[in-house]
Motif scaffolding. Structure first.
Motif, PDB file in Angstrom:
ATOM      1  N   SER A  63       2.018  -9.353  -0.339  1.00 44.63           N
ATOM      2  CA  SER A  63       2.899  -8.213  -0.062  1.00 44.63           C
ATOM      3  C   SER A  63       3.102  -7.370  -1.319  1.00 44.63           C
ATOM      4  CB  SER A  63       4.230  -8.664   0.533  1.00 44.63           C
ATOM      5  OG  SER A  63       4.926  -9.485  -0.372  1.00 44.63           O
ATOM      6  N   GLY A  64       3.217  -8.016  -2.475  1.00 43.89           N
ATOM      7  CA  GLY A  64       3.384  -7.277  -3.722  1.00 43.89           C
ATOM      8  C   GLY A  64       2.161  -6.449  -4.073  1.00 43.89           C
ATOM      9  N   ILE A  65       0.992  -7.034  -3.902  1.00 44.94           N
ATOM     10  CA  ILE A  65      -0.247  -6.313  -4.203  1.00 44.94           C
ATOM     11  C   ILE A  65      -0.420  -5.121  -3.264  1.00 44.94           C
ATOM     12  CG2 ILE A  65      -2.781  -6.498  -4.135  1.00 44.94           C
ATOM     13  CD1 ILE A  65      -2.317  -9.448  -5.178  1.00 44.94           C
ATOM     14  N   LEU A  66      -0.135  -5.310  -1.985  1.00 51.50           N
ATOM     15  CA  LEU A  66      -0.269  -4.194  -1.038  1.00 51.50           C
ATOM     16  C   LEU A  66       0.730  -3.078  -1.349  1.00 51.50           C
ATOM     17  CD1 LEU A  66      -0.902  -6.089   2.326  1.00 51.50           C
ATOM     18  CD2 LEU A  66      -2.575  -4.947   0.852  1.00 51.50           C
ATOM     19  N   LYS A  67       1.921  -3.436  -1.788  1.00 52.17           N
ATOM     20  CA  LYS A  67       2.943  -2.420  -2.105  1.00 52.17           C
ATOM     21  C   LYS A  67       2.626  -1.662  -3.389  1.00 52.17           C
ATOM     22  CE  LYS A  67       6.750  -4.740   0.188  1.00 52.17           C
ATOM     23  NZ  LYS A  67       7.898  -5.629   0.025  1.00 52.17           N
ATOM     24  N   THR A  68       2.018  -2.333  -4.356  1.00 52.58           N
ATOM     25  CA  THR A  68       1.781  -1.712  -5.664  1.00 52.58           C
ATOM     26  C   THR A  68       0.298  -1.430  -5.912  1.00 52.58           C
ATOM     27  OG1 THR A  68       1.623  -3.879  -6.739  1.00 52.58           O
ATOM     28  CG2 THR A  68       3.815  -2.850  -6.656  1.00 52.58           C
ATOM     29  N   HIS A  69      -0.483  -1.427  -4.854  1.00 53.63           N
ATOM     30  CA  HIS A  69      -1.937  -1.285  -4.944  1.00 53.63           C
ATOM     31  C   HIS A  69      -2.366  -0.122  -5.833  1.00 53.63           C
ATOM     32  CE1 HIS A  69      -5.969  -0.046  -3.517  1.00 53.63           C
ATOM     33  NE2 HIS A  69      -6.172  -1.355  -3.486  1.00 53.63           N
ATOM     34  N   LYS A  70      -1.820   1.054  -5.613  1.00 58.33           N
ATOM     35  CA  LYS A  70      -2.249   2.233  -6.378  1.00 58.33           C
ATOM     36  C   LYS A  70      -1.917   2.088  -7.858  1.00 58.33           C
ATOM     37  CE  LYS A  70      -2.262   5.563  -2.677  1.00 58.33           C
ATOM     38  NZ  LYS A  70      -1.754   6.791  -2.114  1.00 58.33           N
ATOM     39  N   GLU A  71      -0.725   1.606  -8.148  1.00 56.02           N
ATOM     40  CA  GLU A  71      -0.306   1.418  -9.533  1.00 56.02           C
ATOM     41  C   GLU A  71      -1.199   0.400 -10.262  1.00 56.02           C
ATOM     42  OE1 GLU A  71       3.493  -0.408 -11.990  1.00 56.02           O
ATOM     43  OE2 GLU A  71       3.648  -0.149  -9.832  1.00 56.02           O
ATOM     44  N   ILE A  72      -1.479  -0.698  -9.602  1.00 54.55           N
ATOM     45  CA  ILE A  72      -2.320  -1.735 -10.197  1.00 54.55           C
ATOM     46  C   ILE A  72      -3.736  -1.219 -10.407  1.00 54.55           C
ATOM     47  CG2 ILE A  72      -3.318  -4.031  -9.841  1.00 54.55           C
ATOM     48  CD1 ILE A  72      -0.795  -4.686  -8.208  1.00 54.55           C
ATOM     49  N   GLU A  73      -4.238  -0.494  -9.432  1.00 59.61           N
ATOM     50  CA  GLU A  73      -5.594   0.041  -9.549  1.00 59.61           C
ATOM     51  C   GLU A  73      -5.689   1.063 -10.682  1.00 59.61           C
ATOM     52  OE1 GLU A  73      -7.921   1.966  -6.156  1.00 59.61           O
ATOM     53  OE2 GLU A  73      -8.442  -0.174  -6.122  1.00 59.61           O
ATOM     54  N   GLU A  74      -4.646   1.864 -10.877  1.00 59.41           N
ATOM     55  CA  GLU A  74      -4.637   2.819 -11.994  1.00 59.41           C
ATOM     56  C   GLU A  74      -4.714   2.087 -13.331  1.00 59.41           C
ATOM     57  OE1 GLU A  74      -1.163   5.287 -11.491  1.00 59.41           O
ATOM     58  OE2 GLU A  74      -1.995   6.257  -9.717  1.00 59.41           O
ATOM     59  N   ILE A  75      -4.005   0.984 -13.448  1.00 59.27           N
ATOM     60  CA  ILE A  75      -4.073   0.176 -14.674  1.00 59.27           C
ATOM     61  C   ILE A  75      -5.487  -0.351 -14.857  1.00 59.27           C
ATOM     62  CG2 ILE A  75      -3.293  -1.968 -15.783  1.00 59.27           C
ATOM     63  CD1 ILE A  75      -0.544  -1.474 -14.405  1.00 59.27           C
TER      64      ILE A  75
END
Length: 150
Positions: A63-75
């Protein structure tokens, strides 16, 4: 195998499966209950037994990865020197997403443990060469992006 290791391995399998084109539109609209239900269904198809602690950790990660997917991918993209995201295998991409999420949002887990677990997943599900690639990127994210040095 530790509970978190089992959880990470199942999480990798589930998120990899979830990247199939059939799920692209659906994953944006799923709430926590639906995600948990999908994970249970997927777990049963693999006949994997996870204790309640491991299931809770998987639910937290997914659930955390799906919610923050864009932010994590930008990193991730920021640290992919001379690489395009499209050149990375889906397995390595998924491992990166899991590890970066865990490094950023679960500081109670030592960074070296998260990085080592990512490397082990890479060795098991990708290639031996992926270990160095995963280690290099994740170590830079850990030290430079998150300003942590354990």
């Amino acid at each position: 195998m530790s509970t978190k290791r089992e959880a990470r391995e199942f999480c990798l399998q589930f998120l990899y499966h979830f990247q199939l084109p059939a799920f692209q539109d659906q994953k944006k609209e799923l709430d926590s209950t639906e995600i948990f239900s999908r994970m249970q269904e997927f777990r049963q198809t693999l006949s994997i037994v996870l204790d309640s602690e491991a299931q809770a950790y998987v639910a937290t990660l997914v659930s955390g990865i799906l919610k923050t997917h864009k932010e994590i991918e930008e990193i991730l993209v920021k640290y992919l020197k001379n690489w395009k995201l499209s050149r990375i295998s889906k397995i390595e991409h998924t491992i990166f997403m899991m590890a970066i999420y865990e490094l950023k949002y679960h500081p109670e887990v030592p960074g070296k443990v998260v990085i080592n677990e990512a490397i082990e997943l890479g060795k098991k599900y990708s290639t031996k060469e992926s270990a160095g690639f995963l280690n290099g990127i994740l170590d830079n994210v850990f030290k430079q992006e998150l300003n942590r040095n354990e």
